[in-house]
Enzyme design. Structure first.
Site, PDB file in Angstrom:
ATOM      1  N   TYR A 194       4.984 101.257  17.912  1.00 26.31           N
ATOM      2  CA  TYR A 194       5.296 101.113  19.267  1.00 26.31           C
ATOM      3  C   TYR A 194       4.390 101.916  20.194  1.00 26.31           C
ATOM      4  O   TYR A 194       4.231 103.112  20.059  1.00 26.31           O
ATOM      5  CB  TYR A 194       6.688 102.009  19.328  1.00 26.31           C
ATOM      6  CG  TYR A 194       7.842 101.104  18.913  1.00 26.31           C
ATOM      7  CD1 TYR A 194       8.519 100.274  19.728  1.00 26.31           C
ATOM      8  CD2 TYR A 194       7.962 101.085  17.839  1.00 26.31           C
ATOM      9  CE1 TYR A 194       9.613  99.586  19.133  1.00 26.31           C
ATOM     10  CE2 TYR A 194       9.447 100.576  17.149  1.00 26.31           C
ATOM     11  CZ  TYR A 194      10.042  99.584  18.114  1.00 26.31           C
ATOM     12  OH  TYR A 194      11.201  98.867  17.660  1.00 26.31           O
ATOM     13  N   CYS A 195       3.478 101.160  20.702  1.00 27.25           N
ATOM     14  CA  CYS A 195       2.366 101.538  21.666  1.00 27.25           C
ATOM     15  C   CYS A 195       2.789 101.638  23.172  1.00 27.25           C
ATOM     16  O   CYS A 195       3.104 100.672  23.752  1.00 27.25           O
ATOM     17  CB  CYS A 195       1.161 100.508  21.523  1.00 27.25           C
ATOM     18  SG  CYS A 195      -0.402 101.100  22.381  1.00 27.25           S
ATOM     19  N   ILE A 196       3.007 102.885  23.437  1.00 28.14           N
ATOM     20  CA  ILE A 196       3.815 103.149  24.759  1.00 28.14           C
ATOM     21  C   ILE A 196       2.939 103.890  25.806  1.00 28.14           C
ATOM     22  O   ILE A 196       1.929 104.845  25.475  1.00 28.14           O
ATOM     23  CB  ILE A 196       4.994 104.105  24.428  1.00 28.14           C
ATOM     24  CG1 ILE A 196       5.868 103.494  23.355  1.00 28.14           C
ATOM     25  CG2 ILE A 196       5.817 104.427  25.782  1.00 28.14           C
ATOM     26  CD1 ILE A 196       6.384 102.026  23.564  1.00 28.14           C
TER      27      ILE A 196
ATOM     28  N   HIS B 170       4.224  98.084  24.340  1.00 27.73           N
ATOM     29  CA  HIS B 170       4.356  96.839  23.312  1.00 27.73           C
ATOM     30  C   HIS B 170       4.448  97.466  21.918  1.00 27.73           C
ATOM     31  O   HIS B 170       4.229  98.456  21.672  1.00 27.73           O
ATOM     32  CB  HIS B 170       3.369  96.021  23.089  1.00 27.73           C
ATOM     33  CG  HIS B 170       3.034  95.230  24.498  1.00 27.73           C
ATOM     34  ND1 HIS B 170       2.398  95.875  25.760  1.00 27.73           N
ATOM     35  CD2 HIS B 170       3.372  94.070  24.841  1.00 27.73           C
ATOM     36  CE1 HIS B 170       2.268  95.128  26.606  1.00 27.73           C
ATOM     37  NE2 HIS B 170       3.117  93.759  26.029  1.00 27.73           N
TER      38      HIS B 170
END
Length: 147
Positions: A119-121, A105
């Site tokens: 950007y948390c991936i 997200h």
């Protein structure tokens, strides 16, 4: 380099259970225990399902969220964003363009000096290509990012 989308049956054979769960079933791995959350190598992160270049270590930062965090993708045209209303929240989901893999997200609480995005991936959606191996692995054009 040409990237291709694999069929679900092929992905089941080449991905781990967790990688498949995260990328194909919109899953989330556990925080603080995944491969890249605290990793500091220099290179690029590609979609584990297609090899599409997604993020660079130059845009990675420590956010204390327990997952790898980036201020931006290598190129915004290689990702898709869509509204995610799951778990009683409204968030923006990030997916790879070609592979349509769930990556994580994006949030608007990143460092202001880096553009304000986070950007948390999921690590399980990524494969890291070290800078030293970019040429031999077919990603030579991305060496420019490290000059």
């Amino acid at each position: 380099m040409k990237y291709t989308k694999k069929e679900k049956e092929e992905l089941k054979k080449v991905l781990t259970e967790e990688e498949y769960y995260v990328t194909q079933e919109n899953g989330t791995e556990r925080p603080f225990t995944n491969e890249y959350w605290d990793f500091n190598g220099e290179g690029i992160y590609v979609d584990i399902t297609t090899g599409e270049p997604l993020f660079t270590s130059k845009d990675k930062f420590h956010s204390s969220c327990g997952w790898p965090a980036f201020s931006k993708p290598i190129d915004r045209s290689i990702i898709k964003e869509k509204v995610d209303k799951s778990h009683g929240m409204i968030r923006t989901e990030v997916r790879s363009k070609l592979g349509d893999s769930h990556l994580g997200h994006v949030f608007c609480d990143g460092p202001e000096e880096l553009g304000g995005l986070r950007y948390c991936i999921n690590s399980a959606s990524l494969k890291f290509i070290p800078k030293e191996e970019l040429k031999e692995k077919g990603y030579e054009e991305y060496l420019e990012l490290f000059k």
